[in-house]
Design a protein around this motif. Sequence first.
Motif, PDB file in Angstrom:
ATOM      1  N   GLN A   9       6.866   2.923  -8.350  1.00  0.00           N
ATOM      2  CA  GLN A   9       7.675   3.592  -9.363  1.00  0.00           C
ATOM      3  C   GLN A   9       6.954   3.614 -10.706  1.00  0.00           C
ATOM      4  O   GLN A   9       7.011   4.610 -11.443  1.00  0.00           O
ATOM      5  CB  GLN A   9       9.027   2.889  -9.495  1.00  0.00           C
ATOM      6  CG  GLN A   9       9.904   2.972  -8.252  1.00  0.00           C
ATOM      7  CD  GLN A   9      10.305   4.394  -7.947  1.00  0.00           C
ATOM      8  OE1 GLN A   9       9.659   5.067  -7.145  1.00  0.00           O
ATOM      9  NE2 GLN A   9      11.331   4.872  -8.596  1.00  0.00           N
ATOM     10  N   ALA A  10       6.269   2.522 -11.041  1.00  0.00           N
ATOM     11  CA  ALA A  10       5.530   2.468 -12.304  1.00  0.00           C
ATOM     12  C   ALA A  10       4.394   3.487 -12.315  1.00  0.00           C
ATOM     13  O   ALA A  10       4.108   4.103 -13.352  1.00  0.00           O
ATOM     14  CB  ALA A  10       4.989   1.061 -12.525  1.00  0.00           C
ATOM     15  N   THR A 123      12.412   2.359 -12.490  1.00  0.00           N
ATOM     16  CA  THR A 123      11.166   1.671 -12.141  1.00  0.00           C
ATOM     17  C   THR A 123      11.416   0.242 -11.671  1.00  0.00           C
ATOM     18  O   THR A 123      10.917  -0.188 -10.625  1.00  0.00           O
ATOM     19  CB  THR A 123      10.220   1.665 -13.353  1.00  0.00           C
ATOM     20  OG1 THR A 123       9.947   3.008 -13.733  1.00  0.00           O
ATOM     21  CG2 THR A 123       8.924   0.948 -13.015  1.00  0.00           C
TER      22      THR A 123
END
Length: 711
Positions: A9-10, A123
């Motif tokens: 997600q990051a 995230t």
Amino acid sequence: MATEFLFKQAARLCKVRWVVLLFATLLALLSVSLGASLHLFHIYLRLIALTAVTNLISTIAYEHYQAHAREYTSRQTTALQWWTYFQTLADLLLLTAGIHYTGGIHSPGIYLLLIYIAGMAITYGAILPVAIFTGISMALFTGLFVAYKHQWLTPVAIFSPPADNLPPPASFTITIIAVNGLLLAMAGITLAQSSRLRKLWEDSEAQRAFFSSLHQLSRHGLQYHDLHQTVSFLSQRLQTLLEADEVFTILWEERGGHLSPLATYNIHNDLKHRSLSPQESEAFHENCNMLFQHLEGLHPFWVHLHKGPHPPLPPALHQRLQQYQSLLLFPIHTPGRQTLIGVVTLGFRRTPRDLQEYTQRAQRALEVVAPLFARTVTLHQTSAHLALLQELANDVTGLTQNLNLHHLAPAITENAARLLNATTAIFIPYANAPLAQYLKTWHTAGLDPFLAQECYKHQNICQRLLRDETFLQLALPEDCALLPSTLQEACKAHHFHVLAFFTIPSPRAPLGLLILLWQDKRLLLTPHEIAVGKLFAARAGAALYNAYLYHLLRREARTDALTGLPNRRAVDEALEQEWKRAQRYRHPFSIVMLDLNHFKRINDQFGHQKGDVALQHAAALLKQNLRETDFVGRYGGDEFLIILPESTREDARIVMHKVTEAAAHTSWDFLAPDFRLTLSYGIATYPDDGTDVYTLVDIADRRLYENKPAE
């Protein structure tokens, strides 16, 4: 798995940052062109540069992690996790500074902060880090606006001095309360959705790992040929895959009308000295067979030893497994689920919590493992009992149930290679065979295309080698002189030492040639194997011929005998298929109902035979003037139905104008000199005129009769 989700997600968030940085740079340049001071422009550039540097480092770090995740130590993973926290904190500080330098309460950075909090919640997907960073962002925002309220700080505006139009102090308080509330709401809502997304991702990753393990199990299981090695390997892998505490496997074979254990295995090997007697084994088979027949042999079966009645187990097995709370029994059937040939029993000291989900996983494992067990039993019986090879050939030629020629030919080739342990095989249909027009090329089981082409090119020579025989075996290089030189070189290049030719017979004439090749020079076929090969070829020929007859009958059942066009049944099927395709891909299509004007007058004036000829000419005219993707069939009488895929009403008019013009310029002199036959038609388009087939046909039919000239 949690850190993998975080870093994935990051990494996605880094890509979003690059887009935001691009727009921020463009806005900074635009502010200078509109009169902003160079000092302010330099501040913007510093903020953008700081964000770009941290984002570049993060992008490189996350890409490196995704490429080498398995090599990362826990210390390296923790360091990357702390870097993610640092970057989030830096982003919040830079966003707060950006709000200050782009107008404060009027800054678009406030909206960007809200969006960033949502992205941050997605995230991390965990309450603690989301709560901490949301609190930090609220504290930074509140501190900035409290400073504005007490005039400790003045927001930097682009076009006018901040002191000229500072909002009243109350507006700062309202903004603080509103934005903090939005930050909390955004973080909470997004976190809830992120938690679901994270759970779905974790479930997906778990399923992917499970199916990957099944794939590895299947791939490695196919490499084993020895019965006991295969049973040991599959039992251990199944126990590991389903996290069981014990595994016991038993396979049966029939000898003299009685069942006896063919192979047994348990992970502790302590049943070796207390193995099942033939009577116990046969009773256990009968009990399991009745049990799985009751369950239709489709699912694994749970036995809870300390809860209620359960199927009787052999004493030796019950004594070994009584310490376990639950047992999971896997049925192993022959292909086609006709005969129970084995049972795998998994023991659990603690019953899994979600039995339904666990049983589904076990069912998927069974679908992979059961064929592998059945395969190893078949291979064992084939090598140990040549008398059973005929029965094995019957199983293989069960392919006669497959009436699709294009699927049947490759399946026959692959099964022939497996049956006789050939390195590879090729099936070549004869050019003069009845089904040659449907099977226009060869079908191989892993054979090199060049060698396959050489075999296909020299099929006449191979056919002459057989003469009136149905089988020929060549050992290379001793029999090289019988083969064409190019075929000799191809076999030599691929290290083939044995070739076997089988004629594929049929009731009318031989259908083709089945060639098997071996790289092992010692693997000449025995008389028993030759007999099995001939039987297989005969059954394969029967299957191919039946499929050919079925294809002919099906084609005749869907073809109009007079015009050669698809008949009403085929038209209805084509309409249904095109309607489904249009629904799925949301494409338009048009149908056209068309007939011959004054056709009754033609029959009355020239006779029905001439009328039939007119229909045939009309059918040929339609086929010649329609596009390759279009469909035309005889709907009934002198009516034809045309399907124009991906065509609007205007497209259909263009196509039909071409058809009617062709009809007008076509000679119909076989009816009468200078006779001209005209066509009428009606068009209906999906979805403009209707969303179902019946409505479209009805509209096209009505429009046809509206367009017909008066009789």
